[in-house]
Design a protein around this motif. Structure first.
Motif, PDB file in Angstrom:
ATOM      1  N   LEU A  56       0.833  -1.205   0.000  1.00 24.22           N
ATOM      2  CA  LEU A  56       0.000   0.000   0.000  1.00 24.22           C
ATOM      3  C   LEU A  56       0.867   1.254   0.000  1.00 24.22           C
ATOM      4  CD1 LEU A  56      -2.695   1.473   0.233  1.00 24.22           C
ATOM      5  CD2 LEU A  56      -2.582   1.147   2.722  1.00 24.22           C
ATOM      6  N   ARG A  57       1.941   1.247   0.749  1.00 22.44           N
ATOM      7  CA  ARG A  57       2.830   2.413   0.796  1.00 22.44           C
ATOM      8  C   ARG A  57       3.425   2.693  -0.584  1.00 22.44           C
ATOM      9  NH1 ARG A  57       7.994   3.688   1.011  1.00 22.44           N
ATOM     10  NH2 ARG A  57       8.634   1.492   0.835  1.00 22.44           N
ATOM     11  N   LEU A  58       3.866   1.632  -1.263  1.00 19.42           N
ATOM     12  CA  LEU A  58       4.444   1.804  -2.610  1.00 19.42           C
ATOM     13  C   LEU A  58       3.395   2.271  -3.597  1.00 19.42           C
ATOM     14  CD1 LEU A  58       6.725  -1.373  -2.756  1.00 19.42           C
ATOM     15  CD2 LEU A  58       7.429   1.009  -2.362  1.00 19.42           C
ATOM     16  N   ALA A  59       2.154   1.739  -3.468  1.00 17.06           N
ATOM     17  CA  ALA A  59       1.084   2.143  -4.388  1.00 17.06           C
ATOM     18  C   ALA A  59       0.735   3.610  -4.195  1.00 17.06           C
ATOM     19  CB  ALA A  59      -0.141   1.270  -4.170  1.00 17.06           C
ATOM     20  N   GLN A  60       0.714   4.079  -2.957  1.00 16.48           N
ATOM     21  CA  GLN A  60       0.410   5.487  -2.688  1.00 16.48           C
ATOM     22  C   GLN A  60       1.495   6.403  -3.234  1.00 16.48           C
ATOM     23  OE1 GLN A  60      -0.068   5.169   1.561  1.00 16.48           O
ATOM     24  NE2 GLN A  60      -2.299   5.139   1.432  1.00 16.48           N
ATOM     25  N   GLU A  61       2.740   6.006  -3.075  1.00 19.52           N
ATOM     26  CA  GLU A  61       3.836   6.810  -3.607  1.00 19.52           C
ATOM     27  C   GLU A  61       3.785   6.855  -5.133  1.00 19.52           C
ATOM     28  OE1 GLU A  61       7.554   5.401  -2.185  1.00 19.52           O
ATOM     29  OE2 GLU A  61       7.258   6.101  -0.115  1.00 19.52           O
ATOM     30  N   MET A 102       2.444   7.444 -11.448  1.00 21.87           N
ATOM     31  CA  MET A 102       2.881   6.194 -12.071  1.00 21.87           C
ATOM     32  C   MET A 102       1.821   5.092 -11.959  1.00 21.87           C
ATOM     33  SD  MET A 102       6.833   6.168 -10.760  1.00 21.87           S
ATOM     34  CE  MET A 102       7.169   4.631 -11.627  1.00 21.87           C
ATOM     35  N   GLN A 103       0.834   5.276 -11.095  1.00 24.90           N
ATOM     36  CA  GLN A 103      -0.238   4.297 -10.949  1.00 24.90           C
ATOM     37  C   GLN A 103      -1.567   5.026 -10.816  1.00 24.90           C
ATOM     38  OE1 GLN A 103       0.454   1.482  -7.796  1.00 24.90           O
ATOM     39  NE2 GLN A 103       1.849   0.248  -9.040  1.00 24.90           N
ATOM     40  N   ALA A 123      -4.825  -2.058  -3.201  1.00 25.87           N
ATOM     41  CA  ALA A 123      -3.843  -2.298  -2.139  1.00 25.87           C
ATOM     42  C   ALA A 123      -4.482  -2.147  -0.765  1.00 25.87           C
ATOM     43  CB  ALA A 123      -2.672  -1.329  -2.294  1.00 25.87           C
ATOM     44  N   HIS A 124      -5.407  -1.164  -0.648  1.00 31.31           N
ATOM     45  CA  HIS A 124      -6.138  -0.983   0.609  1.00 31.31           C
ATOM     46  C   HIS A 124      -6.976  -2.218   0.914  1.00 31.31           C
ATOM     47  CE1 HIS A 124      -5.699   2.774   2.738  1.00 31.31           C
ATOM     48  NE2 HIS A 124      -5.611   3.452   1.588  1.00 31.31           N
TER      49      HIS A 124
END
Length: 199
Positions: free
Chosen positions: A124-129, A135-136, A144-145
């Motif tokens: 989730l952290r990587l998806a938010q970044e 990029m997403q 991810a949540h």
């Protein structure tokens, strides 16, 4: 547990055998008696003491093997009590072994679910970044949540299963209620995480 009651029953049966054996042994009884009186009523002021001391020996006579029969009966009851105690002890050992194995399995499952939660949090952290950097898409963050929520749910279920496995072990060992608080699983912190994973 019931094992204590079984040991008590054996002690009672052993005493019954001892009592039954007593019927075959001679008994020696001491007798003592003291008297104080006036042996001659013509002299009212003369009183004296008298003592009677002796022993009584009782020898058992042949009773048609009745005493031997009682001894054999009590010995049989004693042997039965010992067999029941041994059977109960074996059953308890089996229950404890099974509870230990179940606890080990549930602990491993909880560790696995904790790792899944850690991985979902990182995802989730990587998806938010990546979303902030364009990029997403937002759907990736939502996914991810959802994955993290599901992982936490499965972790909570595994934590409950491990707690119940530990309680079953306590029950088998006769120590239920003497360990960790019921609101906290053994080997975990107040947040439900494994103690060894605390930083």
């Amino acid at each position: 547990r019931d094992l204590v009651a079984a040991e008590h029953t054996i002690a009672v049966r052993e005493e019954a055998v001892r009592i039954a054996k007593g019927g075959m042994r001679p008994t020696l009884t001491a007798i003592a008696q003291a008297k104080y009186g006036n042996p001659d009523r013509s002299y009212q002021d003369e009183w004296e003491e008298s003592w009677v001391v002796g022993v009584r020996l009782n020898l058992p006579v042949f009773d048609g093997f009745e005493t031997r029969g009682r001894i054999a009966q009590e010995r049989a009851r004693l042997q039965q009590a010992k067999l029941q105690r041994d059977d109960l002890a074996a059953q308890i050992r089996l229950e404890i072994a099974q509870a230990h194995a179940d606890l080990a399995t549930k602990t491993q499952q909880l560790e696995t679910q904790q790792k899944n939660v850690d991985q979902a949090e990182e995802a989730l952290r990587l998806a938010q970044e990546a979303y902030r950097e364009g990029m997403q898409q937002q759907i990736d963050v939502i996914t991810a949540h959802l994955t993290l929520t599901q992982s936490r749910y499965r972790h909570a279920a595994a934590l409950f299963d491990r707690t119940m496995a530990f309680r079953r072990l306590e029950l088998a060992m006769g120590t239920l209620g003497a360990a960790a608080p019921r609101s906290q699983a053994p080997g975990t912190n107040a947040d439900g995480q494994l103690a060894e994973e605390q930083e």
